[in-house]
Motif scaffolding. Structure first.
Motif, PDB file in Angstrom:
ATOM      1  N   ASN A   1      51.219  27.572  17.152  1.00 45.10           N
ATOM      2  CA  ASN A   1      50.299  28.331  18.004  1.00 45.10           C
ATOM      3  C   ASN A   1      48.904  28.436  17.391  1.00 45.10           C
ATOM      4  O   ASN A   1      48.224  29.459  17.517  1.00 45.10           O
ATOM      5  CB  ASN A   1      50.868  29.724  18.286  1.00 45.10           C
ATOM      6  N   LYS A   2      48.496  27.385  16.729  1.00 42.45           N
ATOM      7  CA  LYS A   2      47.129  27.311  16.213  1.00 42.45           C
ATOM      8  C   LYS A   2      46.661  25.862  16.237  1.00 42.45           C
ATOM      9  O   LYS A   2      47.467  24.942  16.412  1.00 42.45           O
ATOM     10  CB  LYS A   2      47.051  27.880  14.790  1.00 42.45           C
ATOM     11  N   ILE A   3      45.373  25.662  16.088  1.00 42.90           N
ATOM     12  CA  ILE A   3      44.821  24.320  16.024  1.00 42.90           C
ATOM     13  C   ILE A   3      45.019  23.778  14.607  1.00 42.90           C
ATOM     14  O   ILE A   3      44.705  24.454  13.625  1.00 42.90           O
ATOM     15  CB  ILE A   3      43.319  24.324  16.380  1.00 42.90           C
ATOM     16  N   GLY A   4      45.548  22.561  14.505  1.00 45.79           N
ATOM     17  CA  GLY A   4      45.848  21.991  13.201  1.00 45.79           C
ATOM     18  C   GLY A   4      44.789  21.044  12.667  1.00 45.79           C
ATOM     19  O   GLY A   4      45.027  20.347  11.680  1.00 45.79           O
ATOM     20  N   LEU A   5      43.631  20.999  13.313  1.00 44.57           N
ATOM     21  CA  LEU A   5      42.570  20.077  12.918  1.00 44.57           C
ATOM     22  C   LEU A   5      41.713  20.664  11.801  1.00 44.57           C
ATOM     23  O   LEU A   5      41.437  21.866  11.788  1.00 44.57           O
ATOM     24  CB  LEU A   5      41.667  19.769  14.121  1.00 44.57           C
TER      25      LEU A   5
END
Length: 429
Positions: free
Chosen positions: A220-224
């Motif tokens: 549930n988060k951006i992994g970039l």
């Protein structure tokens, strides 16, 4: 598509719904009158697309009604830009269509709001590609059935390359640097065409990030990372600086005009990134035989990063008064060769192996080449899962922040931080 914030979209939908509800019947899109005329049941099927898709869909729905004379299907067609606003308003007013088309980015959103029915055991799925089918699950429930599959790919026009004295690359080995250099050579080759054009689809960034060992969505988060976003933007910056891709303002104009007015479709460009099921429409627009290619790779990348994704899904309203008929329509659309013979690859290549075998010889030459391409790269493709809530906003957030960087309104560092902040906020809700 410009949806604004997810919270704003649903807030507007519920406010509108509050007004509508006083005058509308409850229940899923069939008017609450038992449906249709006489002994017939009426169900509503919502979808988006082009005029060509609307014509094909109407033909398919007519065939379904012929085979199911007790069911009337009302097609609820919208253009892409207005589809989700319209759908959100109907869902909020408890007047959702019985069968709804939803893309993967909207699946968790609508499933999480209790808008979708669990289709497990209601739609036969034994002959569907099970890996692709599993992408329609959210928290273990089968809320969606894939319409067909495609892959985000590089498309090239060999005729334009030839006029610029260039050849198709070896897409099994080429890198992003080689793609940039090829685009530069094409633009400088005297053929009058641009080497490349910009596509803001998050799928491109997702592929690029995977090649660097990163996930677009990590739970549930951006992994970039900031470095990956900056490196991705640097590709476009290099192309623009070398006049191998349009200036940002021209790119924005082309995106607004749609695929049929793209540089690739009008023979004014040599290469562009599109979903594989768009090969047919782009080829028709250009009048040329376009080629599907693998996406370039980061040098030394262990993975191609490409993935097989449903073009869209069929879902059923959790509040439909005619759930059996809704499931029967979905069954027809994905499991009946008669439906596939009409729709062909419009919503991606069929995932039902028996249906695909039945219609394979009926596919136009362009679709035959799409099928051959998918078969060739299938072993290189990664599995796909439904992204978290908020993913519907991601293209808008990414494009807005990309524009600010490419137009020089902010630095790549600041732009990347702002994108991550906005994107994570969208997922948080």
């Amino acid at each position: 598509m410009s949806l604004g914030s997810r919270k704003k979209m649903w807030t507007v939908a519920f406010l509108t719904a509050a007004v509508m509800t006083t005058a509308s019947a409850c229940g899923g899109g069939s008017g609450g009158d038992g449906g249709g005329s006489g002994d017939k049941v009426k169900i509503v099927f919502s979808y988006w697309g082009s005029d060509a898709r609307q014509k094909l869909t109407e033909q398919a729905l007519k065939k379904f009604e012929e085979k199911n004379p007790t069911i009337d299907v009302e097609g609820d067609f919208s253009n892409w830009d207005s589809y989700y606003e319209k759908l959100a308003t109907k869902v909020a007013a408890n007047d959702a269509p019985d069968v709804m088309s939803i893309e993967i980015r909207g699946l968790s959103e609508y499933a999480g709001r209790g808008a979708l029915a669990d289709l497990a055991g209601k739609v036969p799925s034994a002959d569907l590609d099970q890996q692709v089918l599993s992408s329609g699950q959210v928290e273990g429930k089968q809320y969606a059935v894939p319409t067909g599959v495609n892959a985000f790919s590089m498309l090239a026009n060999p005729s334009v390359l030839e006029k610029s004295k260039q050849k198709l690359p070896d897409d099994k080995t080429w890198t992003w640097d080689q793609w940039i250099n090829l685009a530069k050579q094409i633009s400088a080759g005297g053929g009058g065409a641009m080497g490349a054009e910009y596509n803001p689809n998050p799928a491109w960034l997702q592929i690029f990030a995977a090649q660097r060992g990163e996930k677009f969505y990590d739970g549930n988060k951006i992994g970039l990372s900031v470095d990956t976003i900056k490196a991705w933007w640097n590709i476009s910056q290099q192309l623009i600086a070398a006049k191998a891709a349009p200036e940002p303002a021209k790119s924005a104009e082309l995106l607004t005009a749609g695929p049929e007015q793209s540089l690739l479709a009008t023979n004014a460009g040599a290469m562009g990134m599109w979903w594989s099921n768009q090969l047919n429409a782009l080829s028709k627009a250009s009048g040329q035989e376009l080629e599907l290619l693998r996406m370039p790779r980061e040098k030394g990348a262990p993975s191609a990063g490409m993935f097989l994704q449903p073009a869209m899904y069929y879902t059923a309203s959790a509040k439909s008064e005619h759930s059996a008929e809704a499931a029967k329509l979905i069954d027809f659309l994905v499991n009946d060769p008669d439906a596939a013979s009409i729709l062909l690859s419009d919503r991606g290549l069929p995932t039902n192996s028996k249906v695909l075998a039945a219609v394979k010889d009926k596919l136009p030459p362009v679709d035959q080449r799409t099928l051959a391409f998918i078969d060739e790269i299938k072993g290189e493709l990664s599995p796909i899962t439904a992204p978290p809530k908020g993913a519907l906003q991601m293209e808008d957030i990414l494009k807005r922040n990309t524009d600010e960087v490419l137009f020089g309104k902010t630095t790549p560092d600041a732009g990347a931080q702002k994108f991550l902040s906005e994107a994570n906020a969208a997922i948080a809700g």
